[in-house]
Design a protein around this motif. Structure first.
Motif, PDB file in Angstrom:
ATOM      1  N   LEU A  78      39.124  37.333  37.713  1.00 42.05           N
ATOM      2  CA  LEU A  78      40.070  37.949  38.351  1.00 42.05           C
ATOM      3  C   LEU A  78      39.911  37.466  39.965  1.00 42.05           C
ATOM      4  N   HIS A  79      41.086  37.548  40.394  1.00 42.23           N
ATOM      5  CA  HIS A  79      41.039  37.096  41.909  1.00 42.23           C
ATOM      6  C   HIS A  79      40.230  37.858  42.686  1.00 42.23           C
ATOM      7  N   GLY A 115      42.426  46.959  49.798  1.00 37.77           N
ATOM      8  CA  GLY A 115      43.638  47.262  49.155  1.00 37.77           C
ATOM      9  C   GLY A 115      43.729  47.119  47.677  1.00 37.77           C
ATOM     10  N   PHE A 116      44.835  46.856  47.129  1.00 37.83           N
ATOM     11  CA  PHE A 116      44.948  46.719  45.862  1.00 37.83           C
ATOM     12  C   PHE A 116      46.029  45.665  45.139  1.00 37.83           C
ATOM     13  N   ILE A 117      45.639  45.064  44.286  1.00 34.07           N
ATOM     14  CA  ILE A 117      46.705  43.918  43.609  1.00 34.07           C
ATOM     15  C   ILE A 117      47.090  44.434  42.494  1.00 34.07           C
ATOM     16  N   ASP A 172      41.400  39.413  50.750  1.00 38.43           N
ATOM     17  CA  ASP A 172      41.643  38.674  49.305  1.00 38.43           C
ATOM     18  C   ASP A 172      43.152  39.187  49.018  1.00 38.43           C
ATOM     19  N   VAL A 173      43.484  40.336  49.282  1.00 39.97           N
ATOM     20  CA  VAL A 173      44.757  40.944  48.750  1.00 39.97           C
ATOM     21  C   VAL A 173      45.876  40.104  49.399  1.00 39.97           C
ATOM     22  N   LYS A 196      49.673  33.561  48.239  1.00 44.28           N
ATOM     23  CA  LYS A 196      49.600  32.305  47.124  1.00 44.28           C
ATOM     24  C   LYS A 196      50.725  32.466  46.148  1.00 44.28           C
ATOM     25  N   VAL A 197      51.171  33.612  45.653  1.00 41.61           N
ATOM     26  CA  VAL A 197      51.982  33.890  44.873  1.00 41.61           C
ATOM     27  C   VAL A 197      53.378  33.490  45.553  1.00 41.61           C
ATOM     28  N   VAL A 198      53.488  33.996  46.834  1.00 39.00           N
ATOM     29  CA  VAL A 198      54.866  33.618  47.315  1.00 39.00           C
ATOM     30  C   VAL A 198      55.042  32.081  47.655  1.00 39.00           C
ATOM     31  N   LYS A 199      53.820  31.409  47.807  1.00 32.32           N
ATOM     32  CA  LYS A 199      53.872  30.094  48.263  1.00 32.32           C
ATOM     33  C   LYS A 199      54.298  29.203  46.935  1.00 32.32           C
TER      34      LYS A 199
END
Length: 803
Positions: free
Chosen positions: A323-324, A352-354, A429-430, A436-439
């Protein structure tokens, strides 16, 4: 359930890896048995020596038994298929000493004059059959692959390897309630692994994952009722068999037929290192999978370890992904899972949460709540320092939303759209995850606009002094890293030793060696009781204390039961709770040593003349006091979860002590009241309705079980609830309680003398005190109310009995 070979190979490219799983590769150094060094039988006072490479061979020469090399100067005493497979190795089907290989010199396997089979490692006894006979004996390997110790005069078997399988069943080898298969640890480590194939106490064959800290059943699907898995609990014979044609049948109605059903094959059924049970057929010196029990590899628990998600594709097979926010523990063994890159105990307010759609982590819910809003569910996890993630989803069965709080991320795999997991991580980390996803998703593709400039640059040679400084820095850094690792290792060992000393001082426990336990029990000679958790033996310590030694099974959550009992008993101290002297945790052995109770369990006394009225009342009061202590006076809230006569022991004066906390559950005093369990606990006949209807579990489940025990004491053996033959005990339990309540209501809620005499155990008919008996029966009926809110607490029970 049937898997055809062509389809299996097409969807399982890793088959090439799985097939050698039991065909151990060290056989290249093994010399096949010939007529010069093989024999048909081993007679008394003779032996097989590891240096002489002597073997027992079956009459049909299909099987060989003897010493088999497993590594450098390490040998098993084993049984294997004589014929080499295509890669030049042998296929082992049984091992006597899988967890303790013997030396390549001065080791032997002997049949003594007294009839005992003994395996010695350079003179030290490693394994024994614990057999003894005055008749003439011989050891022989049969055509079936069964190694048997035969009493020649009667032609009966005194011992046979078929009764003690390791990870493999051969055709026509009975699989019973007393046998189980345990996988190997890995492809190269053949000691006992994490997976077990066994009959449980409900007469159903199951697969269990069990390591030092986690125990979970994964087949049949644990969330299904028995009959929904096409299984039956009604046949208590608990026996299964794979015949030579390729058909497997079990008393719980589990059956299958291999894809190559027929007579002309050599077969084996093996619990592989990946936790799957497969049937293999020998074809042209290759083992081909003709059936596997679990088609989806990610449904096997423990396949990827903690904090990891299992994925599967026909092209690449099974994979494990951290997991991340987590990193792999060991690149060479992904089953060990992943470690967090952060400290969960710090800065809880900055978490926070992913969101992970379609992802499920089975089990290990600290609780789940119905009808909770999403934000409230999120806050529930944020405010719990042990929460690693939460799941929030719509449940069609209840037509509402469910909130599940996860304290351990285990058995992660992809599920349908209804499952969504929200992973709890530090905000840094969130943010890095979403960045990273947006990039990745929005970054422009400029590959077509890049112009390649073909230039060459002349590199200046580095000066000698610069090279010297560079290499000096590298060497100095390596020395510092080495010193740091040595320091950490020594500190860890010191800490472990200090923890062990602290445990002994704080609890009074002593850690016994396995040799000490063996000597104290005379090699587990005097059995005084047994149950689902293990077998209890009588023993005498060096200081002449008589003790009870509980040897936990390796199945039925044996190790988990051991850890639960250690953590529970170490925190309690009450005259009506069993006192524990120590434990043994050596290799795969899990043993408890506690005080010996001269009069055994209450279960053996029910319906006999040994319990008069005064003893029965004292037992009921003492048990109530012990349970009240567990529920309300411990530093942690303890539920016993398996209160029954077998777990109530009686000393020489018939004083009761509650024992066996293997199914106990601990919570902090400020934990949520309505806590949920990942599996049903306890013994049928004494279980509260909350277990059956999946309601919140509280201390009232022990109150219910206590009430059933008291009713059983009053009613006597003729109305016992502890029946496990036809599976109807739950209905009989309800009928008995219902009839009692009807009789009470018919008399205007009063317990008359006539009513008491109608239901009372005949052995106490002329001895009881009327007022005390009415009080005890009234308390018992209050304890077994179906609505938990109508039941008293155990402290209230004690007060009512003493008033």
């Amino acid at each position: 359930m049937i898997i055809h070979i062509s389809n299996f190979i097409m969807h399982n490219p890793c088959l090439v890896i799985l097939i050698p799983l039991i065909t151990f590769s060290c056989s290249s150094q093994f010399v096949t048995a010939t007529s010069s060094n093989s024999s048909n039988v081993l007679t008394q006072a003779s032996s097989l020596a590891v240096e002489k490479q002597t073997y027992l061979v079956s009459p049909n020469r299909v099987f060989t038994a003897g010493f088999h090399q497993t590594g450098q100067n390490a040998y098993f005493f084993a049984i294997w298929f004589t014929e080499l497979i295509s890669d030049g190795s042998h296929t082992l089907v049984w091992m006597a000493n899988r967890d303790a290989p013997v030396n390549g010199k001065h080791s032997s396997f002997s049949l003594t004059k007294t009839g005992n089979l003994v395996l010695t490692d350079a003179g030290q006894k490693i394994w024994t059959s614990n057999t003894k006979s005055t008749l003439s004996l011989q050891l022989q390997l049969l055509d079936s692959g069964n190694l048997v110790l035969t009493q020649i005069d009667t032609q009966s078997y005194l011992w046979q390897s078929f009764d003690f399988p390791t990870d493999t069943l051969l055709p026509n080898q009975p699989f019973t309630k007393d046998t189980f298969l345990v996988s190997s640890r890995s492809l190269t480590n053949f000691s006992s692994g994490f997976y077990t194939f066994f009959f449980d106490n409900d007469n159903v064959i199951r697969l269990l994952y069990n390591n030092d800290v986690i125990t979970s059943v994964y087949w049949p699907k644990p969330w299904l009722l028995t009959w929904d898995s096409d299984r039956s609990t009604f046949n208590s014979s608990r026996i299964a068999l794979l015949d030579s044609r390729g058909r497997f049948g079990s008393s719980d109605n589990y059956t299958f037929v291999t894809s190559d059903y027929g007579l002309s094959f050599q077969r084996r059924m093996t619990l592989d290192v990946d936790g799957n049970v497969r049937v293999y057929t020998l074809n042209n010196r290759n083992w081909i999978v003709s059936l596997q029990t679990i088609s989806s590899a990610c449904n096997i628990h423990g396949s990827c370890g903690v904090n990891s998600v299992c994925t599967y594709s026909p092209e690449f097979g099974r994979g494990c992904t951290c997991l991340h926010g987590y990193k792999v523990k060991n690149q060479s063994d992904l089953s060990l899972g992943c470690d967090p890159t952060f400290d969960f105990t710090k800065n809880q307010e900055n978490y926070g949460f992913i969101k992970f759609p379609h992802t499920e982590f089975y089990g290990f819910d600290s609780g789940f709540v119905l009808g909770l809003r999403f934000q409230d569910c999120k806050n529930l996890c944020l405010n719990n320092s042990e929460c690693k993630a939460f799941q929030y989803y719509f449940d069609k069965a209840t037509n509402g939303f469910k909130c599940s709080v996860k304290t351990l991320l285990f058995n992660g795999h992809n599920m349908d759209a209804s499952f969504v997991t929200y992973l709890k991580l530090p905000m840094i980390d969130v943010l890095s995850f979403y960045h990273k996803v947006v990039k990745q998703e929005s970054g422009p593709n400029c590959s077509s606009s890049i112009v390649s400039l073909k230039r060459t640059y002349n590199k200046n040679s580095a000066s000698g002094s610069l090279n010297f400084l560079l290499w000096f820095s590298i060497i100095l850094g390596a020395i510092e890293v080495t010193c740091f690792l040595v320091f950490c290792y020594s500190t860890k060992r010191s800490s472990r030793a200090s923890t062990q000393k602290y445990l002994a001082i704080a609890t009074g426990f002593r850690r016994f060696t396995y040799d000490e336990i063996t000597k104290a029990t005379q090699n587990f000679k005097d059995e005084i009781g047994r149950g689902g958790g293990g077998i209890v033996y009588k023993g005498v310590l060096r200081d002449n204390r008589v003790v009870a030694v509980k040897r936990l099974h390796q199945v039925n959550q044996g190790e988990a039961e051991f850890l639960a009992e250690m953590s529970t008993i170490g925190r309690i101290n009450h005259k009506n709770l069993i006192e524990t002297y120590g434990y043994c945790a050596e290799r795969k052995h899990r043993i408890l040593v506690y005080e010996y109770m001269e009069n055994g369990s209450l279960a053996t006394k029910l319906g006999t003349n040994e319990l008069d009225w005064q003893k029965m009342l004292a037992i009921a009061t003492g048990v109530a006091k012990g349970l009240a202590y567990l529920h309300e006076e411990c530093l942690e809230w303890v539920l016993h979860c398996d209160v029954k006569p077998h777990n109530i022991l009686l000393d020489v004066d018939y004083n009761p002590k509650v024992a066996d906390f293997g199914l106990s559950k601990l919570f902090h005093q400020d934990a949520m009241e309505n806590s949920m369990f990942s599996r049903i606990r306890g013994t049928r006949g004494y279980m509260a309705p909350e277990w059956v209807f999946n309601l919140p579990i509280t201390s009232k489940v022990d109150v219910y079980s206590y009430g059933m025990v008291v009713l059983e004491m009053i009613l006597g053996k003729n109305h016992t609830f502890d029946q496990e033959i036809d599976g109807s005990e739950g209905m009989e339990q309800k009928e008995i309680v219902s009839r009692l309540k009807e009789k009470v209501n018919e008399n205007g809620d009063s317990l008359t003398e006539t009513l008491i005499k109608d239901i009372l155990d005949p052995t106490m008919m002329d001895e009881y005190e009327s007022s005390e008996m009415k009080k005890l029966l009234k308390v018992a009926l209050q304890c077994v109310e179906e609505n938990k809110d109508l039941r008293p607490t155990m402290s209230e029970v004690v007060k009512m009995l003493l008033d």
